[in-house]
Design a protein around this motif. Structure first.
Motif, PDB file in Angstrom:
ATOM      1  N   ASN A 158       0.880  -1.317   0.078  1.00  0.00           N
ATOM      2  CA  ASN A 158       0.056   0.070  -0.101  1.00  0.00           C
ATOM      3  C   ASN A 158       0.880   1.259   0.017  1.00  0.00           C
ATOM      4  O   ASN A 158       1.019   2.060   0.948  1.00  0.00           O
ATOM      5  CB  ASN A 158      -0.833  -0.070   1.117  1.00  0.00           C
ATOM      6  CG  ASN A 158      -2.069   1.159   1.173  1.00  0.00           C
ATOM      7  OD1 ASN A 158      -2.258   1.430   0.018  1.00  0.00           O
ATOM      8  ND2 ASN A 158      -2.504   1.355   2.161  1.00  0.00           N
ATOM      9  N   VAL A 159       1.486   1.454  -1.067  1.00  0.00           N
ATOM     10  CA  VAL A 159       2.464   2.572  -1.352  1.00  0.00           C
ATOM     11  C   VAL A 159       2.116   3.394  -2.762  1.00  0.00           C
ATOM     12  O   VAL A 159       1.400   2.434  -3.572  1.00  0.00           O
ATOM     13  CB  VAL A 159       4.000   2.068  -1.411  1.00  0.00           C
ATOM     14  CG1 VAL A 159       4.345   1.499   0.021  1.00  0.00           C
ATOM     15  CG2 VAL A 159       4.273   1.018  -2.621  1.00  0.00           C
ATOM     16  N   PRO A 186       8.758  -5.361   5.488  1.00  0.00           N
ATOM     17  CA  PRO A 186       8.064  -4.014   4.960  1.00  0.00           C
ATOM     18  C   PRO A 186       7.894  -4.002   3.660  1.00  0.00           C
ATOM     19  O   PRO A 186       8.396  -4.769   2.904  1.00  0.00           O
ATOM     20  CB  PRO A 186       9.481  -2.934   5.404  1.00  0.00           C
ATOM     21  CG  PRO A 186      10.797  -4.312   5.544  1.00  0.00           C
ATOM     22  CD  PRO A 186      10.241  -5.387   5.909  1.00  0.00           C
ATOM     23  N   PRO A 187       7.108  -2.938   3.259  1.00  0.00           N
ATOM     24  CA  PRO A 187       6.406  -1.911   3.919  1.00  0.00           C
ATOM     25  C   PRO A 187       5.104  -2.556   4.777  1.00  0.00           C
ATOM     26  O   PRO A 187       4.677  -3.685   4.412  1.00  0.00           O
ATOM     27  CB  PRO A 187       5.789  -1.016   3.214  1.00  0.00           C
ATOM     28  CG  PRO A 187       5.804  -1.840   1.734  1.00  0.00           C
ATOM     29  CD  PRO A 187       6.787  -2.913   1.939  1.00  0.00           C
ATOM     30  N   PRO A 188       4.848  -2.176   5.871  1.00  0.00           N
ATOM     31  CA  PRO A 188       3.704  -2.884   6.944  1.00  0.00           C
ATOM     32  C   PRO A 188       2.340  -3.052   6.269  1.00  0.00           C
ATOM     33  O   PRO A 188       1.706  -4.125   6.452  1.00  0.00           O
ATOM     34  CB  PRO A 188       3.908  -2.054   7.927  1.00  0.00           C
ATOM     35  CG  PRO A 188       4.112  -0.754   7.475  1.00  0.00           C
ATOM     36  CD  PRO A 188       5.318  -0.952   6.427  1.00  0.00           C
ATOM     37  N   SER A 196       0.844 -12.064   0.241  1.00  0.00           N
ATOM     38  CA  SER A 196       1.252 -11.473   1.669  1.00  0.00           C
ATOM     39  C   SER A 196       0.679 -12.461   2.766  1.00  0.00           C
ATOM     40  O   SER A 196       0.148 -11.842   3.744  1.00  0.00           O
ATOM     41  CB  SER A 196       1.024 -10.081   1.899  1.00  0.00           C
ATOM     42  OG  SER A 196       2.040  -9.187   0.864  1.00  0.00           O
ATOM     43  N   LEU A 197       0.586 -13.594   2.427  1.00  0.00           N
ATOM     44  CA  LEU A 197       0.137 -14.694   3.511  1.00  0.00           C
ATOM     45  C   LEU A 197       1.276 -15.026   4.500  1.00  0.00           C
ATOM     46  O   LEU A 197       1.898 -15.880   3.554  1.00  0.00           O
ATOM     47  CB  LEU A 197      -0.793 -15.654   2.768  1.00  0.00           C
ATOM     48  CG  LEU A 197      -1.847 -15.082   1.975  1.00  0.00           C
ATOM     49  CD1 LEU A 197      -2.613 -16.428   1.109  1.00  0.00           C
ATOM     50  CD2 LEU A 197      -2.924 -14.484   3.118  1.00  0.00           C
ATOM     51  N   TRP A 204     -12.285 -11.831  -0.510  1.00  0.00           N
ATOM     52  CA  TRP A 204     -11.523 -12.181  -1.853  1.00  0.00           C
ATOM     53  C   TRP A 204      -9.890 -11.408  -1.469  1.00  0.00           C
ATOM     54  O   TRP A 204      -9.020 -12.084  -1.885  1.00  0.00           O
ATOM     55  CB  TRP A 204     -12.215 -11.536  -2.830  1.00  0.00           C
ATOM     56  CG  TRP A 204     -13.383 -12.160  -3.404  1.00  0.00           C
ATOM     57  CD1 TRP A 204     -14.184 -13.093  -2.818  1.00  0.00           C
ATOM     58  CD2 TRP A 204     -13.895 -12.073  -4.760  1.00  0.00           C
ATOM     59  NE1 TRP A 204     -15.248 -13.502  -3.617  1.00  0.00           N
ATOM     60  CE2 TRP A 204     -15.170 -12.973  -4.688  1.00  0.00           C
ATOM     61  CE3 TRP A 204     -13.501 -11.173  -5.989  1.00  0.00           C
ATOM     62  CZ2 TRP A 204     -15.994 -12.843  -5.851  1.00  0.00           C
ATOM     63  CZ3 TRP A 204     -14.560 -11.334  -7.015  1.00  0.00           C
ATOM     64  CH2 TRP A 204     -15.554 -12.147  -6.714  1.00  0.00           C
ATOM     65  N   ILE A 205     -10.017 -10.194  -1.035  1.00  0.00           N
ATOM     66  CA  ILE A 205      -9.028  -9.416  -0.818  1.00  0.00           C
ATOM     67  C   ILE A 205      -8.808  -8.800   0.672  1.00  0.00           C
ATOM     68  O   ILE A 205      -9.803  -8.347   1.080  1.00  0.00           O
ATOM     69  CB  ILE A 205      -8.883  -8.211  -1.812  1.00  0.00           C
ATOM     70  CG1 ILE A 205      -9.042  -8.617  -3.081  1.00  0.00           C
ATOM     71  CG2 ILE A 205      -7.546  -7.469  -1.524  1.00  0.00           C
ATOM     72  CD1 ILE A 205      -7.904  -9.338  -3.895  1.00  0.00           C
ATOM     73  N   LEU A 206      -7.562  -9.354   1.454  1.00  0.00           N
ATOM     74  CA  LEU A 206      -7.401  -8.922   2.611  1.00  0.00           C
ATOM     75  C   LEU A 206      -6.725  -7.806   2.690  1.00  0.00           C
ATOM     76  O   LEU A 206      -5.541  -7.639   2.150  1.00  0.00           O
ATOM     77  CB  LEU A 206      -7.150 -10.102   3.401  1.00  0.00           C
ATOM     78  CG  LEU A 206      -7.961 -11.523   3.279  1.00  0.00           C
ATOM     79  CD1 LEU A 206      -7.360 -12.599   3.762  1.00  0.00           C
ATOM     80  CD2 LEU A 206      -9.461 -11.389   3.573  1.00  0.00           C
ATOM     81  N   SER A 207      -6.750  -7.012   3.973  1.00  0.00           N
ATOM     82  CA  SER A 207      -5.608  -6.035   4.035  1.00  0.00           C
ATOM     83  C   SER A 207      -4.776  -6.503   5.357  1.00  0.00           C
ATOM     84  O   SER A 207      -5.008  -7.231   6.140  1.00  0.00           O
ATOM     85  CB  SER A 207      -6.217  -4.667   4.815  1.00  0.00           C
ATOM     86  OG  SER A 207      -7.358  -5.006   5.895  1.00  0.00           O
ATOM     87  N   ILE A 208      -3.630  -5.890   5.229  1.00  0.00           N
ATOM     88  CA  ILE A 208      -2.580  -6.111   6.350  1.00  0.00           C
ATOM     89  C   ILE A 208      -1.935  -4.922   6.682  1.00  0.00           C
ATOM     90  O   ILE A 208      -1.720  -3.980   5.933  1.00  0.00           O
ATOM     91  CB  ILE A 208      -1.511  -6.910   5.747  1.00  0.00           C
ATOM     92  CG1 ILE A 208      -2.051  -8.405   5.389  1.00  0.00           C
ATOM     93  CG2 ILE A 208      -0.280  -7.435   6.735  1.00  0.00           C
ATOM     94  CD1 ILE A 208      -0.922  -9.308   4.806  1.00  0.00           C
ATOM     95  N   THR A 209      -1.790  -4.531   8.002  1.00  0.00           N
ATOM     96  CA  THR A 209      -1.320  -3.380   8.629  1.00  0.00           C
ATOM     97  C   THR A 209      -0.072  -3.515   9.334  1.00  0.00           C
ATOM     98  O   THR A 209       0.768  -2.696   9.779  1.00  0.00           O
ATOM     99  CB  THR A 209      -2.261  -2.765   9.508  1.00  0.00           C
ATOM    100  OG1 THR A 209      -2.541  -3.533  10.429  1.00  0.00           O
ATOM    101  CG2 THR A 209      -3.725  -2.109   8.818  1.00  0.00           C
ATOM    102  N   ASP A 210       0.514  -4.962   9.800  1.00  0.00           N
ATOM    103  CA  ASP A 210       1.527  -5.048  10.265  1.00  0.00           C
ATOM    104  C   ASP A 210       2.295  -6.168   9.730  1.00  0.00           C
ATOM    105  O   ASP A 210       2.702  -7.267  10.311  1.00  0.00           O
ATOM    106  CB  ASP A 210       1.090  -5.511  11.959  1.00  0.00           C
ATOM    107  CG  ASP A 210       0.243  -6.712  11.723  1.00  0.00           C
ATOM    108  OD1 ASP A 210      -0.324  -7.026  10.568  1.00  0.00           O
ATOM    109  OD2 ASP A 210       0.010  -7.424  12.691  1.00  0.00           O
ATOM    110  N   SER A 211       2.510  -6.145   8.493  1.00  0.00           N
ATOM    111  CA  SER A 211       3.360  -7.008   7.750  1.00  0.00           C
ATOM    112  C   SER A 211       4.884  -7.563   8.206  1.00  0.00           C
ATOM    113  O   SER A 211       5.397  -6.426   8.688  1.00  0.00           O
ATOM    114  CB  SER A 211       3.458  -6.728   6.314  1.00  0.00           C
ATOM    115  OG  SER A 211       4.652  -7.616   5.773  1.00  0.00           O
ATOM    116  N   PRO A 212       5.233  -8.522   8.534  1.00  0.00           N
ATOM    117  CA  PRO A 212       6.321  -8.884   9.081  1.00  0.00           C
ATOM    118  C   PRO A 212       7.625  -8.537   7.967  1.00  0.00           C
ATOM    119  O   PRO A 212       8.798  -8.491   8.252  1.00  0.00           O
ATOM    120  CB  PRO A 212       6.505 -10.361   9.269  1.00  0.00           C
ATOM    121  CG  PRO A 212       5.751 -11.103   8.267  1.00  0.00           C
ATOM    122  CD  PRO A 212       4.284  -9.922   8.283  1.00  0.00           C
TER     123      PRO A 212
END
Length: 286
Positions: A78-79, A183-185, A159-160, A173-181
């Motif tokens: 998400n950039v 970067p970027p998170p 990003s699973l 169908w599409i999931l969000s991630i805010t704390d990815s191990p």
């Protein structure tokens, strides 16, 4: 050769990375032609990495009907699109800017939104397509013609990531991630049920650095979710692992060919069937 298991899994190893990438290009061209002959369009999901460069070799092909392609991203950071972390930027440089796919048939993350809203918006793009282009399976998930995946050193796909709620999600169908191990998170990603609704999934792994994780995924049992790549098992499709010799170097293929599958305790834990998605919603898995 095939490691067996509940899904249709095949492994193809080539002597060099060049030979493997050449086969990838031929495979994609073949799947494109087959899908277009069947339903008039071809849907493909891309992820980042070296596989994009392999697709660049198709740029000069006169046999590919680019106007009938619909391109999605298995995951995206998400950039801004011009950011070096953007998968879209890498895909444009390596492949998309070299071929005449209509711009409105390349489905990209909308800039400037939160990860949750970006996931909802991207899922909305997919939902808006007719089922002639993007059919649904009996559980209501989209059936893509081809998904191309890499695999991370921890076994993550798209990003699973291992042992994360998004990896275990059975709806959306599409999931969000805010704390990815990694970067970027903030990221968005296709869910595991979407990967497993595909007609064909191809893992592309090259180089000695991939040998350990390829061997672990294909030959070693793990707890469900510990190696997300092991959960990619299309219900009505097939999985192909496309490797070069270095990436395949830790595999004991001769035992597979001898039928000694019991030597490899691959995880056959039954999975809970995915839930039918509620239309028009996406977001962060809980």
């Amino acid at each position: 050769f095939s490691p067996g298991g509940p899904a249709d899994v095949g492994v193809i190893a080539y002597g060099t990375a060049a030979a493997a990438t050449g086969q990838l290009a031929r495979l994609v061209a073949g799947e494109s032609a087959k899908a277009i002959a069947t339903k008039g369009s071809f849907t493909i999901a891309l992820t980042g990495g070296s596989l994009l460069k392999a697709l660049g070799s198709l740029a000069g092909s006169s046999s590919v009907e680019w106007a009938k392609w619909h391109v999605f991203f298995g995951d995206e950071r998400n950039v801004p699109h011009k950011d070096d972390d953007s998968t879209l930027k890498g895909a444009r440089s390596a492949f998309l800017d070299k071929v005449p796919i209509p711009k409105n048939q390349i489905y990209v993350l909308k800039e400037g939104l939160s990860a949750k809203d970006a996931a909802t918006e991207y899922e909305g793009q997919m939902l808006a397509l007719s089922q002639d282009v993007l059919p649904r399976n009996s559980a209501g998930f989209p059936v893509l013609d081809l998904i191309l995946l890499g695999v991370g050193p921890d076994g993550h796909v798209c990003s699973l990531f291992p042992n994360r709620p998004q990896t275990a999600a059975r709806e959306g169908w599409i999931l969000s991630i805010t704390d990815s191990p990694k970067p970027p998170p903030e990221r968005i990603t296709m869910s595991m049920p979407v990967l497993n609704a595909a007609k064909e999934v191809v893992f592309v792994c090259m180089g000695e650095g991939k040998a350990e994780i390829v061997q672990r995924v294909l030959e070693v049992q793990s707890l469900p979710g510990a190696l997300p790549a092991q959960l990619v098992r299309p219900e009505a499709g097939k999985v192909t692992w496309l490797l070069d010799a270095d990436a395949a170097s830790a595999l004991a293929a001769e035992k597979w060919e001898d039928g000694k599958k019991s030597d490899f305790p691959r995880s056959n834990v039954a999975q809970e069937p995915p839930k039918k998605p509620s239309q028009g919603t996406a977001g962060e898995a809980m």
